[in-house]
Write an enzyme that holds these catalytic residues in place. Structure first.
Site, PDB file in Angstrom:
ATOM      1  N   LEU A  88      33.648  40.807  35.536  1.00  0.00           N
ATOM      2  CA  LEU A  88      32.885  39.581  35.761  1.00  0.00           C
ATOM      3  C   LEU A  88      32.252  39.525  37.150  1.00  0.00           C
ATOM      4  CD1 LEU A  88      35.217  37.047  33.918  1.00  0.00           C
ATOM      5  CD2 LEU A  88      32.914  37.792  33.236  1.00  0.00           C
ATOM      6  N   LYS A 110      29.232  44.423  38.137  1.00  0.00           N
ATOM      7  CA  LYS A 110      28.950  45.748  38.687  1.00  0.00           C
ATOM      8  C   LYS A 110      29.007  46.851  37.642  1.00  0.00           C
ATOM      9  CE  LYS A 110      33.714  46.218  40.419  1.00  0.00           C
ATOM     10  NZ  LYS A 110      34.537  46.264  41.653  1.00  0.00           N
ATOM     11  N   TYR A 161      53.822  46.323  43.214  1.00  0.00           N
ATOM     12  CA  TYR A 161      52.513  46.756  43.712  1.00  0.00           C
ATOM     13  C   TYR A 161      52.624  47.909  44.699  1.00  0.00           C
ATOM     14  CZ  TYR A 161      50.905  42.232  41.875  1.00  0.00           C
ATOM     15  OH  TYR A 161      50.620  41.147  41.087  1.00  0.00           O
TER      16      TYR A 161
END
Length: 345
Positions: free
Chosen positions: A240, A243, A53
């Site tokens: 989900l 937006k 990450y």
């Protein structure tokens, strides 16, 4: 907050886990600090990260998320308040900038030691293998394909033996897998039983209303072998949350910044999301909270890994722990699932 334990351990973790993969790319260090402060204040004691990450994985930002977490530990002194999970990156085209020797003894030792330095800690509570070394159907590939060119050799025992050596040093406490399939999961479980080696206590796989693939063979494995699911992408890259359907997504929303992340954006996935949105609105709740509450209540889920790019999203996501879904809502959800099953595997 609600709590459980990592299976077969005495480690207590919150049912909501703070995901971190946007920190260092979509989010600044300051924003990451604010999210950790807020989550801990709300009772979230479980943080999940990875050497890979932030996502997308790039050489320029490699391991920046771990550095941010380490800087927060150094600033706040809160290491003892957090159950920390991290991961070693598997082999793949987009991890060649990290290493190319897979889960070898050298790779595992180097990865753990480097993560400890970046995280500014002496130990990692849960250390996970980010995905299999062998070629199999992970990351949105629906079906397994026979691979005649797969050079992988069976090394389940070797990996567990090498992880056991690291556990004995105190650098990691427990181990888990991620993006694994039923066959690989059972091989690890059987190897640990047969050779008295550490057992995988968790499996971190994608799980959401539009990706319930885990409910196939892996749900039974989780039940009978007592391995807990750490559900990631429970909001399917924000699909989900509603937006994108409503056109309210901000510029730094994941799918606006990284359009190639199309796993959850197929026509069928969008249609399913629209139907789930209607169910939520008919019952006076947000789609995000309904979607997360569904994950929170599944019996095979140990913790639900939420992510957010701002504190408003984080507040809404954490609050899902207090949302209960009625039988009527579950029935409506399952009707959509029956009509459009797993449109985003």
């Amino acid at each position: 907050m609600k709590y459980t334990t990592l299976p077969n351990t005495d480690i207590n973790v919150s049912k909501i886990c703070l995901g971190t993969m946007t920190w260092g790319n979509q989010n600044t260090q300051e924003e990451g600090f604010a999210q950790m402060d807020y989550a801990l204040d709300k009772g979230v004691n479980f943080f999940d990260t990875a050497e890979l990450y932030p996502v997308p994985a790039r050489k320029e930002t490699y391991a920046e998320t771990e550095r941010i977490i380490g800087n927060w530990f150094a600033k706040t002194g809160n290491r003892d308040k957090v159950v920390l999970g991290s991961k070693i990156a598997g082999t793949g085209d987009y991890t060649a900038h990290i290493r190319t020797n897979g889960f070898s003894k050298e790779a595992l030792n180097n990865a753990v030691n480097d993560s400890l330095k970046r995280l500014q800690t002496d130990y990692i509570d849960l250390y996970q293998l980010h995905w299999p070394e062998r070629k199999t159907n992970t990351f949105g590939v629906r079906d397994y394909k026979y691979n005649t060119d797969d050079q992988w050799e069976d090394n389940f025992n070797e990996i567990l033996y090498n992880l056991d050596e690291i556990i004995k040093t105190g650098k990691i406490r427990q181990i888990g897998i991620s993006n694994e399939k039923a066959w690989g999961t059972m091989r690890y479980m059987e190897a640990s039983k047969q050779h008295d080696l550490p057992r995988m206590c968790t499996i971190q796989n994608a799980y959401s209303l539009i990706n319930r693939v885990f409910e196939g063979d892996l749900a039974e494995v989780a039940h009978r072998e007592n391995i807990g699911l750490l559900a990631y992408s429970p909001l399917a890259f924000g699909v989900l949350s509603g937006k994108y359907i409503k056109g309210t997504a901000e510029k730094n929303a994941r799918l606006n910044m990284f359009s190639h992340f199309s796993r959850y954006s197929s026509e069928n996935a969008t249609q399913a999301a629209k139907r789930y949105l209607k169910i939520a609105e008919d019952h006076n709740m947000s789609l995000a909270q309904m979607s997360l509450a569904f994950i929170n209540e599944r019996p095979f889920v140990t913790s639900n890994i939420i992510g957010a790019t701002n504190l408003k999203q984080l507040e809404e996501n954490i609050e899902s722990i207090n949302v209960s879904l009625s039988d009527e809502i579950i029935e409506a959800i399952n009707t959509v699932h029956a009509d459009i099953p797993n449109p985003a595997p």
